[in-house]
Design a protein around this motif. Structure first.
Motif, short mmCIF file in Angstrom:
data_model
loop_
_atom_site.label_atom_id
_atom_site.label_comp_id
_atom_site.label_asym_id
_atom_site.label_seq_id
_atom_site.Cartn_x
_atom_site.Cartn_y
_atom_site.Cartn_z
N HIS A 37 5.87 12.96 10.01
CA HIS A 37 6.47 12.53 8.75
C HIS A 37 5.88 13.16 7.51
N GLY A 113 5.34 9.36 -5.42
CA GLY A 113 6.37 8.40 -5.00
C GLY A 113 6.85 8.66 -3.57
N PRO A 114 7.27 9.90 -3.28
CA PRO A 114 7.68 10.20 -1.90
C PRO A 114 6.54 10.02 -0.89
N ARG A 116 4.11 7.81 -1.03
CA ARG A 116 3.97 6.37 -0.79
C ARG A 116 5.07 5.86 0.14
N GLU A 117 6.29 6.35 -0.08
CA GLU A 117 7.40 5.96 0.79
C GLU A 117 7.15 6.38 2.23
N VAL A 118 6.73 7.63 2.43
CA VAL A 118 6.48 8.12 3.78
C VAL A 118 5.26 7.39 4.38
N HIS A 120 4.49 4.27 3.88
CA HIS A 120 5.02 3.00 4.40
C HIS A 120 5.71 3.21 5.75
N ARG A 121 6.51 4.26 5.84
CA ARG A 121 7.21 4.55 7.11
C ARG A 121 6.22 4.81 8.24
N GLN A 124 4.69 1.52 9.26
CA GLN A 124 5.67 0.72 10.00
C GLN A 124 5.86 1.23 11.42
#
Length: 146
Positions: A37, A113-114, A116-118, A120-121, A124
C-alpha cells in the motif's frame, strides 16, 4: 515474582508459543501489507519519520530520531533519503549551525493526508483477523510492553 505465562506444553519449549517468534511473524505480515500500500516507495522508517515531522512541525534531527524511536545513524539515513525524495527540507538551526532543523517540503506536506489514509488502511488490513474488541486489546497490550 512476575506473572506466570500459560504454557500449553507443560514446560517444554515450543517456538510457536514464544513472544519474539510471534511478534516477528506479525511484523512480517504487517510489512507485507505495508509494502502493498505504501506511497512514493516509502519504507516504514521513512513513513514514520515523515508522519512525525507532520505531527511535530519543524524539529531537530536528534529530536526527530527520538520521536520516531530511531538511533542517530538510522535517522540520519532516513532524513537523507526523505530529502533526496524532496519530501523534507533541512536547514541549519539559527543559534547552532551544527544542528539541522527538519521540516516538510511543500511536496511532503501534500503527501501527509494520503499517507494518513493509507496508514489507516494498512492498520485495518493488519488487524482484520481480529474482532474490534481484540484489536483494541492488542493495541493496549502492545503499548504496555513498549
Amino acid at each position: 515474582m512476575g506473572a506466570e505465562v500459560n504454557d500449553p506444553h507443560g514446560g517444554e519449549y515450543s517456538l510457536d508459543d514464544q513472544v519474539g517468534f510471534l511478534l516477528r511473524l506479525a511484523n512480517q505480515r504487517h510489512t507485507t501489507i505495508f509494502q502493498a500500500h505504501t506511497l512514493h516507495g516509502l519504507t516504514p522508517t521513512q513513513f514514520t519519520a515523515l508522519i512525525r515531522v507532520a505531527e511535530q512541525g519543524e524539529c531537530s534531527q536528534n529530536h526527530l530520531g527520538r520521536l520516531a524511536a530511531m538511533d542517530v545513524a538510522t535517522i540520519k539515513g532516513v532524513v537523507d533519503r526523505l530529502r533526496e525524495k524532496g519530501l523534507i527540507t533541512i536547514k541549519p538551526a539559527p543559534h547552532d549551525r551544527r544542528r539541522s532543523l527538519i521540516s516538510l517540503s511543500p511536496e511532503g506536506a501534500e503527501l501527509i493526508g494520503p499517507l494518513r489514509e493509507v496508514g489507516h488502511r494498512i492498520t485495518q488490513e493488519t488487524l482484520q483477523p481480529l474482532t474490534a474488541s481484540e484489536q483494541r486489546n492488542l493495541l493496549k497490550i502492545l503499548r504496555k510492553i513498549c
